[in-house]
Motif scaffolding. Sequence first.
Motif, PDB file in Angstrom:
ATOM      1  N   SER A  30      43.954  56.853 -73.409  1.00  0.00           N
ATOM      2  CA  SER A  30      44.013  55.668 -72.724  1.00  0.00           C
ATOM      3  C   SER A  30      43.119  54.505 -73.174  1.00  0.00           C
ATOM      4  N   ILE A  31      43.389  53.238 -73.005  1.00  0.00           N
ATOM      5  CA  ILE A  31      42.734  52.140 -73.363  1.00  0.00           C
ATOM      6  C   ILE A  31      42.412  51.303 -72.141  1.00  0.00           C
ATOM      7  N   TYR A  32      41.190  51.062 -71.912  1.00  0.00           N
ATOM      8  CA  TYR A  32      40.706  50.200 -70.840  1.00  0.00           C
ATOM      9  C   TYR A  32      40.809  48.665 -71.323  1.00  0.00           C
ATOM     10  N   GLY A  33      39.556  48.193 -71.360  1.00  0.00           N
ATOM     11  CA  GLY A  33      39.563  46.618 -71.555  1.00  0.00           C
ATOM     12  C   GLY A  33      39.450  46.552 -73.062  1.00  0.00           C
ATOM     13  N   MET A  34      40.003  45.359 -73.539  1.00  0.00           N
ATOM     14  CA  MET A  34      40.257  45.164 -75.119  1.00  0.00           C
ATOM     15  C   MET A  34      39.812  43.502 -74.910  1.00  0.00           C
ATOM     16  N   GLY A  35      39.235  43.189 -76.052  1.00  0.00           N
ATOM     17  CA  GLY A  35      38.799  41.742 -76.310  1.00  0.00           C
ATOM     18  C   GLY A  35      38.587  41.240 -77.693  1.00  0.00           C
ATOM     19  N   TRP A  36      38.018  40.324 -78.074  1.00  0.00           N
ATOM     20  CA  TRP A  36      37.725  39.398 -79.090  1.00  0.00           C
ATOM     21  C   TRP A  36      36.209  38.965 -79.143  1.00  0.00           C
ATOM     22  N   GLN A  44      24.437  34.714 -83.304  1.00  0.00           N
ATOM     23  CA  GLN A  44      24.583  35.948 -82.484  1.00  0.00           C
ATOM     24  C   GLN A  44      26.193  36.097 -82.143  1.00  0.00           C
ATOM     25  N   ARG A  45      26.454  37.381 -82.113  1.00  0.00           N
ATOM     26  CA  ARG A  45      27.980  37.616 -81.823  1.00  0.00           C
ATOM     27  C   ARG A  45      28.249  37.226 -80.218  1.00  0.00           C
ATOM     28  N   GLU A  46      29.214  36.630 -80.117  1.00  0.00           N
ATOM     29  CA  GLU A  46      29.749  36.213 -78.713  1.00  0.00           C
ATOM     30  C   GLU A  46      30.944  36.474 -78.194  1.00  0.00           C
ATOM     31  N   LEU A  47      31.254  36.785 -77.026  1.00  0.00           N
ATOM     32  CA  LEU A  47      32.308  37.031 -76.296  1.00  0.00           C
ATOM     33  C   LEU A  47      33.256  35.871 -76.446  1.00  0.00           C
ATOM     34  N   VAL A  48      34.636  36.244 -76.779  1.00  0.00           N
ATOM     35  CA  VAL A  48      35.468  35.048 -77.088  1.00  0.00           C
ATOM     36  C   VAL A  48      36.496  35.111 -75.784  1.00  0.00           C
ATOM     37  N   ALA A  49      37.317  36.292 -75.796  1.00  0.00           N
ATOM     38  CA  ALA A  49      38.148  36.543 -74.851  1.00  0.00           C
ATOM     39  C   ALA A  49      38.380  38.214 -74.647  1.00  0.00           C
ATOM     40  N   ALA A  50      38.814  38.382 -73.401  1.00  0.00           N
ATOM     41  CA  ALA A  50      38.827  39.585 -72.900  1.00  0.00           C
ATOM     42  C   ALA A  50      39.988  39.923 -71.913  1.00  0.00           C
ATOM     43  N   ILE A  51      40.613  41.227 -72.215  1.00  0.00           N
ATOM     44  CA  ILE A  51      41.740  41.276 -71.259  1.00  0.00           C
ATOM     45  C   ILE A  51      41.777  43.065 -70.736  1.00  0.00           C
ATOM     46  N   THR A  68      44.514  31.950 -76.289  1.00  0.00           N
ATOM     47  CA  THR A  68      45.242  32.856 -75.375  1.00  0.00           C
ATOM     48  C   THR A  68      45.012  34.375 -75.905  1.00  0.00           C
ATOM     49  N   ILE A  69      44.633  35.308 -75.218  1.00  0.00           N
ATOM     50  CA  ILE A  69      44.532  36.833 -75.313  1.00  0.00           C
ATOM     51  C   ILE A  69      45.821  37.276 -74.763  1.00  0.00           C
ATOM     52  N   SER A  70      46.270  38.303 -75.504  1.00  0.00           N
ATOM     53  CA  SER A  70      47.329  39.180 -74.777  1.00  0.00           C
ATOM     54  C   SER A  70      47.270  40.549 -75.445  1.00  0.00           C
ATOM     55  N   THR A  77      47.881  47.274 -79.114  1.00  0.00           N
ATOM     56  CA  THR A  77      47.702  46.203 -79.638  1.00  0.00           C
ATOM     57  C   THR A  77      47.136  45.107 -78.793  1.00  0.00           C
ATOM     58  N   VAL A  78      46.180  44.258 -79.119  1.00  0.00           N
ATOM     59  CA  VAL A  78      45.820  43.005 -78.572  1.00  0.00           C
ATOM     60  C   VAL A  78      45.798  41.951 -79.696  1.00  0.00           C
ATOM     61  N   ASN A  79      46.190  40.579 -79.211  1.00  0.00           N
ATOM     62  CA  ASN A  79      46.296  39.507 -79.901  1.00  0.00           C
ATOM     63  C   ASN A  79      45.478  38.213 -79.445  1.00  0.00           C
ATOM     64  N   LEU A  80      45.072  37.487 -80.351  1.00  0.00           N
ATOM     65  CA  LEU A  80      44.329  36.295 -80.001  1.00  0.00           C
ATOM     66  C   LEU A  80      45.080  35.015 -80.622  1.00  0.00           C
ATOM     67  N   GLN A  81      45.841  34.191 -79.924  1.00  0.00           N
ATOM     68  CA  GLN A  81      46.454  33.140 -80.091  1.00  0.00           C
ATOM     69  C   GLN A  81      45.338  31.859 -79.950  1.00  0.00           C
ATOM     70  N   MET A  82      45.190  31.126 -81.490  1.00  0.00           N
ATOM     71  CA  MET A  82      44.271  30.330 -81.295  1.00  0.00           C
ATOM     72  C   MET A  82      44.869  28.957 -81.840  1.00  0.00           C
TER      73      MET A  82
END
Length: 121
Positions: A30-36, A44-51, A68-70, A77-82
């Motif tokens: 199983s997969i819990y949270g996903m993000g970019w 430094q690395r920074e959070l952009v979006a999470a789902i 938009t994250i989906s 799969t996880v996508n990031l529409q920029m």
Amino acid sequence: QVQLVESGGGLVQPGGSLRLSCAASGSIFSIYGMGWYRQPPGKQRELVAAISSGHTTDYADSVKGRFTISRDNAKNTVNLQMNSLKPEDTAVYYCTAQIVAMRGAYALDYWGQGTQVTVSS
């Protein structure tokens, strides 16, 4: 073994759009949270979006209204529409996911290898 593979980065002009995709494969229960996350040059690395698995989303203030994250739970799969990209969005973008590899195991954080996004005229 679990792998996250990103795709979709590249060079785009200011105001343009890109869509990043990330696919998780391997031993996945199983997969819990996903993000970019992203890491701009010299920063430094920074959070952009999470789902979450229930599709609750969270965004960095700097990208709200533009990104938009989906996710597709069936395809892992996880996508990031920029959209409306700015030069300050230039960074290496990393996909991440909290994955349980087998029943009874703990969730571990996995990262993709990163994909370069460059916004420049």
